[in-house]
Design a protein around this motif. Structure first.
Motif, PDB file in Angstrom:
ATOM      1  N   ALA A  35       0.840  -1.192   0.000  1.00 59.70           N
ATOM      2  CA  ALA A  35       0.000   0.000   0.000  1.00 59.70           C
ATOM      3  C   ALA A  35       0.879   1.249   0.000  1.00 59.70           C
ATOM      4  N   VAL A  39       2.799   4.707  -6.342  1.00 59.48           N
ATOM      5  CA  VAL A  39       1.446   5.176  -6.653  1.00 59.48           C
ATOM      6  C   VAL A  39       1.451   6.361  -7.606  1.00 59.48           C
ATOM      7  N   ASP A  52      -3.186   5.020 -16.621  1.00 64.16           N
ATOM      8  CA  ASP A  52      -3.496   4.135 -15.501  1.00 64.16           C
ATOM      9  C   ASP A  52      -3.036   2.710 -15.753  1.00 64.16           C
ATOM     10  N   ASP A 135      -3.039   7.947  -9.153  1.00 61.20           N
ATOM     11  CA  ASP A 135      -4.027   8.589  -8.288  1.00 61.20           C
ATOM     12  C   ASP A 135      -3.521   8.834  -6.877  1.00 61.20           C
ATOM     13  N   THR A 138      -3.357   3.947  -5.608  1.00 59.86           N
ATOM     14  CA  THR A 138      -3.242   2.605  -6.178  1.00 59.86           C
ATOM     15  C   THR A 138      -1.799   2.296  -6.554  1.00 59.86           C
ATOM     16  N   ARG A 140       0.632   0.775  -8.740  1.00 54.81           N
ATOM     17  CA  ARG A 140       0.557   0.110 -10.045  1.00 54.81           C
ATOM     18  C   ARG A 140       1.810   0.272 -10.897  1.00 54.81           C
TER      19      ARG A 140
END
Length: 266
Positions: A35, A39, A52, A135, A138, A140
């Motif tokens: 987490a 990001v 994205d 964002d 997230t 990714r």
């Protein structure tokens, strides 16, 4: 008394290719990501995928192609979604992630990158303007499309340091999420195909972590001062420059903490 393998340090990297956050706790997600990790990213205008979507690191500004990024410090407020980039005491930009804030962050970073001797924008006008993507929530933009949590042992770092004749070799060059202590050097490579437990979180150890030019950059000066990739292959008879492992989460994930024990599962 035998020393139980345990977590010595935890890191996450809010902005792909930039400086780490030192953490006492990491939240590991079910899909095998951390987490708050990777990001955000600064990507080229001509990157071949949507903002994205994942793509190779070399489609943007990262430490591997812009070693001078190591001189910058970044702070990301995960609650307010606000990013600060500084060069020493000079704040280059501190903005939120609205369109205007992203534009100002891009302008500040672009000016800094263009001032460096080594960067990937020279003779590539099609790569401008840069885009600040993500964002802020997230994760990714890891090196691997499937994500993966990365781990190395400090014993392995010590072994690599001896080969490189640099007793102060920093583990920050290798940009792992988890640094452990209490095993023999390179022992983590023998875990491929097996599973481990750290605290209450289980991982499948998927692959060796092949290293890139980011490891050549001094984490303080931003100068390429060590040929880490070549020395790993030469000193340890590697076909590819390898240090550390990539792992996927088993089950629901959870929190891991500095000091947590590591257990090799049957």
């Amino acid at each position: 008394m035998d020393i139980m393998p345990h977590v010595a340090a935890l890191y996450r990297y809010p902005v792909k290719g930039f400086t780490p956050e030192h953490c006492t706790t990491l939240t590991v997600l079910p899909e095998g990501r951390v987490a708050g990790d990777r990001v955000l990213a600064f990507r080229f205008a001509n990157a071949p995928v949507a903002d994205d979507q994942w793509c190779r690191k070399y489609e943007g500004i990262v430490l591997a192609n812009t070693p001078g990024l190591a001189r910058l410090s970044t702070q990301f407020d995960h609650r307010q979604l606000r990013l600060k980039i500084a060069l020493g005491d000079q704040v280059l930009a501190e903005e939120g992630l609205d369109d205007a804030g992203r534009k100002r962050m891009v302008e500040a970073l672009t000016a800094y990158v263009l001032s460096l001797k080594e960067h990937p924008l020279r003779n590539h006008p099609d790569r401008l303007p840069l885009k600040l993507i993500g964002d802020g929530v997230t994760p990714r933009y890891q090196d691997n499309e499937t994500g993966q949590v990365t781990l190395h042992s400090r014993e392995t770092i010590t072994s690599a340091a001896a080969a490189l004749r640099d007793p102060k070799l920093s583990e920050h060059r290798f940009r792992s999420n988890i640094a452990i202590e209490g095993i023999e050097a390179w022992a983590e490579q023998s875990w491929l195909g097996r599973s481990i437990r750290i605290g209450g979180v289980e991982f499948d150890v998927m692959k060796s972590k092949v290293r890139c030019l980011a490891t050549h950059a001094n984490p303080v000066t931003g100068e390429r001062d060590l040929q880490v990739m070549q020395e790993l292959m030469r000193s340890f008879a590697q076909k590819e420059p390898t240090l550390g492992v990539g792992m996927l989460t088993r089950g629901a994930g959870g929190e891991i903490r500095v000091g947590d024990d590591l257990t090799l599962l049957p």
